[in-house]
Write an enzyme that holds these catalytic residues in place. Sequence first.
Site, mmCIF file in Angstrom:
data_model
loop_
_atom_site.group_PDB
_atom_site.id
_atom_site.type_symbol
_atom_site.label_atom_id
_atom_site.label_comp_id
_atom_site.label_asym_id
_atom_site.label_seq_id
_atom_site.Cartn_x
_atom_site.Cartn_y
_atom_site.Cartn_z
ATOM 1 N N HIS A 216 0.843 -1.197 0.000
ATOM 2 C CA HIS A 216 0.000 0.000 0.000
ATOM 3 C C HIS A 216 0.881 1.250 0.000
ATOM 4 O O HIS A 216 2.059 1.179 0.338
ATOM 5 C CB HIS A 216 -0.842 0.075 1.284
ATOM 6 C CG HIS A 216 -1.625 -1.143 1.624
ATOM 7 N ND1 HIS A 216 -2.994 -1.197 1.481
ATOM 8 C CD2 HIS A 216 -1.253 -2.346 2.140
ATOM 9 C CE1 HIS A 216 -3.432 -2.384 1.895
ATOM 10 N NE2 HIS A 216 -2.391 -3.101 2.299
ATOM 11 N N TYR A 217 0.292 2.404 -0.311
ATOM 12 C CA TYR A 217 0.922 3.658 0.075
ATOM 13 C C TYR A 217 0.004 4.399 1.036
ATOM 14 O O TYR A 217 -1.204 4.155 1.095
ATOM 15 C CB TYR A 217 1.351 4.512 -1.104
ATOM 16 C CG TYR A 217 0.304 4.989 -2.091
ATOM 17 C CD1 TYR A 217 -0.998 5.335 -1.725
ATOM 18 C CD2 TYR A 217 0.649 5.147 -3.431
ATOM 19 C CE1 TYR A 217 -1.901 5.807 -2.635
ATOM 20 C CE2 TYR A 217 -0.258 5.624 -4.362
ATOM 21 C CZ TYR A 217 -1.541 5.946 -3.955
ATOM 22 O OH TYR A 217 -2.444 6.418 -4.865
ATOM 23 N N GLU B 222 2.536 -0.932 4.513
ATOM 24 C CA GLU B 222 2.270 0.444 4.115
ATOM 25 C C GLU B 222 3.590 1.155 3.836
ATOM 26 O O GLU B 222 4.534 1.051 4.614
ATOM 27 C CB GLU B 222 1.516 1.194 5.218
ATOM 28 C CG GLU B 222 0.072 0.767 5.407
ATOM 29 C CD GLU B 222 -0.868 1.470 4.441
ATOM 30 O OE1 GLU B 222 -0.400 2.292 3.620
ATOM 31 O OE2 GLU B 222 -2.086 1.203 4.518
ATOM 32 N N HIS C 214 -2.581 -3.065 -3.365
ATOM 33 C CA HIS C 214 -3.962 -2.921 -2.906
ATOM 34 C C HIS C 214 -4.904 -2.794 -4.106
ATOM 35 O O HIS C 214 -6.031 -3.300 -4.090
ATOM 36 C CB HIS C 214 -4.067 -1.693 -2.002
ATOM 37 C CG HIS C 214 -5.240 -1.726 -1.084
ATOM 38 N ND1 HIS C 214 -5.517 -0.710 -0.198
ATOM 39 C CD2 HIS C 214 -6.216 -2.647 -0.893
ATOM 40 C CE1 HIS C 214 -6.615 -1.006 0.479
ATOM 41 N NE2 HIS C 214 -7.053 -2.175 0.077
#
Length: 279
Positions: A58-59, A122, A167
């Site tokens: 994810h970011y 993340e 994601h």
Amino acid sequence: MNTWPLNRLHRFALIAACVAGALTLSGCTAPGGAGSYRIDDSLSAKGKASRVEIIVLHYTVSSKTGALATLTNRDVSAHYVVSDDRPPVVYRLVGEDLTAWHAGESSWYGRTYINPRSIGIEIVHPGWNASDAPGPDFAPDQIDVVIALTRDIARRHGVLPENIVGHSDVAPGRKQDPGPAFPWRKLAQAGVGRWFDERAAPEYELRFEREGVPNPKWFQEQLRRVGYAAPDTGQFDAGTRQALTAFQLHYRASLVTGTPDAQTAARLQALPTTGSVTP
């Protein structure tokens, strides 16, 4: 001042020792009375596997401070956060034996709601929108840390290359992270994740340009073959275009349109169902 009776303090200390991991053959017994037990872990079953099958990248769309505050104080979480510090810092927020709430409504190879079977990572990054494509680059040292962390998790849990995803891959149309600036090809070259066969793709593309782009049913079947949740309608409907967009974000990030074309079809056909192809 502690006013607990001594025998209660002794019992509490014994239970705490058990919880801390001293449940060995010689070791902990639930103290006193009916239901007392001792755990014997001298044997180990052959029939077992890690619960972790998928790694989702994810970011954060925020700063490190904002991301850590959100991921530790709200009903959303990730196992790891890779910061944008120099050098990057890896924060472990959830143990790998526990479920983090990072993927939400999701699907991959027919597995739905993948939180219980996945690890979420993340990456601190400001994010992307269509007006500034492909968005800010990820720092090379940050990507190096992501590669090392992801490789280590995959090795320990036996995660297959095709199950290292973004994601956007598992939530088409709902999520777009880690975005078109994320260097999936570099990860695949480092042995992390899956990539299409770059030698075969140009030949497929020439054929599709000559013979025409395949029909919707072909795209839907191919998208499902490589893991995406594509409908089976035989039409280029919204769900199919969302899955195509997710595929392009991962494998053709230079032009993300959600539209079927010869190059997308070629890369889709050149993508292996399992394993990775070294470009």
